[in-house]
Design a protein around this motif. Structure first.
Motif, PDB file in Angstrom:
ATOM      1  N   THR A   1       0.990  -1.272   0.058  1.00  0.00           N
ATOM      2  CA  THR A   1      -0.005   0.028   0.036  1.00  0.00           C
ATOM      3  C   THR A   1       1.022   1.434  -0.202  1.00  0.00           C
ATOM      4  O   THR A   1       0.614   2.268  -0.666  1.00  0.00           O
ATOM      5  N   GLN A   2       2.155   1.307   0.713  1.00  0.00           N
ATOM      6  CA  GLN A   2       2.829   2.539   1.020  1.00  0.00           C
ATOM      7  C   GLN A   2       3.459   2.686  -0.284  1.00  0.00           C
ATOM      8  O   GLN A   2       3.864   3.675  -0.873  1.00  0.00           O
ATOM      9  N   ALA A   3       4.072   1.441  -1.167  1.00  0.00           N
ATOM     10  CA  ALA A   3       4.807   1.375  -2.249  1.00  0.00           C
ATOM     11  C   ALA A   3       3.826   2.143  -3.399  1.00  0.00           C
ATOM     12  O   ALA A   3       4.205   3.018  -4.161  1.00  0.00           O
TER      13      ALA A   3
ATOM     14  N   ALA B   1       2.821   8.846  -6.245  1.00  0.00           N
ATOM     15  CA  ALA B   1       3.376  10.316  -6.294  1.00  0.00           C
ATOM     16  C   ALA B   1       4.584  10.660  -7.055  1.00  0.00           C
ATOM     17  O   ALA B   1       5.191  11.614  -6.928  1.00  0.00           O
ATOM     18  N   GLY B   2       5.108   9.518  -7.898  1.00  0.00           N
ATOM     19  CA  GLY B   2       6.071   9.818  -8.792  1.00  0.00           C
ATOM     20  C   GLY B   2       7.486   9.307  -8.517  1.00  0.00           C
ATOM     21  O   GLY B   2       8.468   9.606  -8.917  1.00  0.00           O
ATOM     22  N   ARG B   3       7.563   8.762  -7.111  1.00  0.00           N
ATOM     23  CA  ARG B   3       9.097   8.165  -6.787  1.00  0.00           C
ATOM     24  C   ARG B   3       9.395   6.900  -7.475  1.00  0.00           C
ATOM     25  O   ARG B   3       8.603   6.272  -7.925  1.00  0.00           O
ATOM     26  N   THR B   4      10.662   6.715  -7.468  1.00  0.00           N
ATOM     27  CA  THR B   4      11.132   5.642  -8.373  1.00  0.00           C
ATOM     28  C   THR B   4      11.681   4.732  -7.423  1.00  0.00           C
ATOM     29  O   THR B   4      11.304   4.683  -6.223  1.00  0.00           O
TER      30      THR B   4
ATOM     31  N   ILE C   1      11.629   4.662  -3.142  1.00  0.00           N
ATOM     32  CA  ILE C   1      10.726   4.045  -2.567  1.00  0.00           C
ATOM     33  C   ILE C   1      11.566   2.981  -1.450  1.00  0.00           C
ATOM     34  O   ILE C   1      11.120   3.124  -0.275  1.00  0.00           O
ATOM     35  N   ALA C   2      12.765   2.593  -2.111  1.00  0.00           N
ATOM     36  CA  ALA C   2      13.465   1.402  -1.141  1.00  0.00           C
ATOM     37  C   ALA C   2      14.177   2.514   0.054  1.00  0.00           C
ATOM     38  O   ALA C   2      14.102   1.909   1.148  1.00  0.00           O
ATOM     39  N   ARG C   3      14.472   3.531  -0.398  1.00  0.00           N
ATOM     40  CA  ARG C   3      15.159   4.373   0.665  1.00  0.00           C
ATOM     41  C   ARG C   3      14.060   4.868   1.700  1.00  0.00           C
ATOM     42  O   ARG C   3      14.270   4.972   2.974  1.00  0.00           O
TER      43      ARG C   3
ATOM     44  N   THR D   1      11.236  -2.806  -6.190  1.00  0.00           N
ATOM     45  CA  THR D   1      10.809  -3.093  -7.714  1.00  0.00           C
ATOM     46  C   THR D   1       9.692  -4.295  -7.675  1.00  0.00           C
ATOM     47  O   THR D   1       8.578  -4.077  -8.487  1.00  0.00           O
ATOM     48  N   ASN D   2       9.939  -5.301  -6.720  1.00  0.00           N
ATOM     49  CA  ASN D   2       8.784  -6.192  -6.959  1.00  0.00           C
ATOM     50  C   ASN D   2       7.411  -5.765  -6.267  1.00  0.00           C
ATOM     51  O   ASN D   2       6.579  -6.077  -6.900  1.00  0.00           O
ATOM     52  N   LEU D   3       7.598  -4.863  -5.247  1.00  0.00           N
ATOM     53  CA  LEU D   3       6.199  -4.285  -4.739  1.00  0.00           C
ATOM     54  C   LEU D   3       5.607  -3.511  -5.711  1.00  0.00           C
ATOM     55  O   LEU D   3       4.439  -3.682  -6.147  1.00  0.00           O
ATOM     56  N   VAL D   4       6.252  -2.466  -6.593  1.00  0.00           N
ATOM     57  CA  VAL D   4       5.809  -1.768  -7.564  1.00  0.00           C
ATOM     58  C   VAL D   4       5.271  -2.564  -8.706  1.00  0.00           C
ATOM     59  O   VAL D   4       4.130  -2.402  -9.279  1.00  0.00           O
TER      60      VAL D   4
END
Length: 251
Positions: A23-25, A31-34, A38-40, A50-53
């Motif tokens: 959900t957070q990812a 919101a445009g995060r890479t 997102i990992a950071r 990447t798997n979450l996205v």
């Protein structure tokens, strides 16, 4: 994400927390995060992000192509075939039986296609110069209530003396895409809104059954928004003086 064990900084994450991360990812990606950002922000590895996205993307419903939407109907103005030659004309490519030269609608054809889009109907329209310029104008996809589309279609053809003819979608493709191809050969591009409306016609497989031009010869009829000097120059370059006909309005 069931059955998948993720790691946050080397620590295993239970399925419940995995769902929260998804959900957070999703929110961060929207919101445009890479994935790296997102990992950071979530304190996970980039591979996990990447798997979450990808998991979020895979869970989204597949977008239906416009041509796959159910066809509500397709309509074309009368006299659409006036001055044109049609190879092996299908029986359902009908038009008025009598086609007097340059009757209203000859060479300048209006066409509408409507497709069901959920509980609504999406409509596209084309104004096609079959003698020279191809698609001169287009109505980009416009969505209306299901009960309202007949009135929309009536309004689209109100400039003509009589109502349109119901046409098969194959005719719409051959007429519209074929006219665009013909105009390209003469040096003319279609109206900018053609590109957003064209997918509703379906996939084009040239060549067209139709031979365009007035009896096979380019014929320019000046409209209120045409630049006759530019068009004549273009025709002189593409087919040469004397190889086309024209009617220009003197102001």
């Amino acid at each position: 994400m069931a059955g998948l064990t993720l790691c946050r900084g080397g620590t295993k994450i239970c399925p419940v927390e995995s769902n929260e991360l998804t959900t957070q990812a999703q929110a961060l990606r929207a919101a445009g995060r890479t994935p790296k950002q997102i990992a950071r922000e979530l304190g996970i590895t980039r591979a996990v992000a990447t798997n979450l996205v990808r998991g979020v993307a895979a869970a989204r419903p597949k977008r239906v192509r416009p041509s796959e939407l159910p066809l509500v109907g397709c309509w074309i103005s009368r006299q659409w075939s006036n001055g044109l030659t049609i190879a092996q004309r299908p029986a359902d490519w009908i038009d008025d039986k009598k086609l007097p030269r340059m009757a209203m609608g000859a060479g300048l054809v209006s066409l509408v296609v409507a497709r069901a889009d959920g509980d609504a109907v999406t409509i596209c329209g084309f104004l096609v110069d079959t003698y020279c310029l191809g698609v001169k104008n287009a109505l980009p996809p416009t969505t209306t209530e299901a009960a309202a589309w007949p009135y929309f279609v009536d309004d689209y053809f109100q400039a003509y003396d009589s109502g349109p003819i119901e046409a098969p979608i194959e005719l719409a493709r051959h007429l519209t895409f074929g006219a665009v191809d013909y105009a390209h050969s003469l040096g003319f591009d279609p109206h900018r809104d053609f590109y957003s409306a064209a997918p509703y016609l379906g996939t084009w497989e040239p060549p067209s059954r139709i031979t365009f031009g007035l009896n096979g010869k380019p014929y320019f009829q000046q409209g209120p928004h045409d630049n006759p000097d530019r068009i004549v120059r273009t025709l002189n370059r593409s087919v040469g003086p004397g190889n086309y006909e024209f009617t220009i309005v003197s102001l």
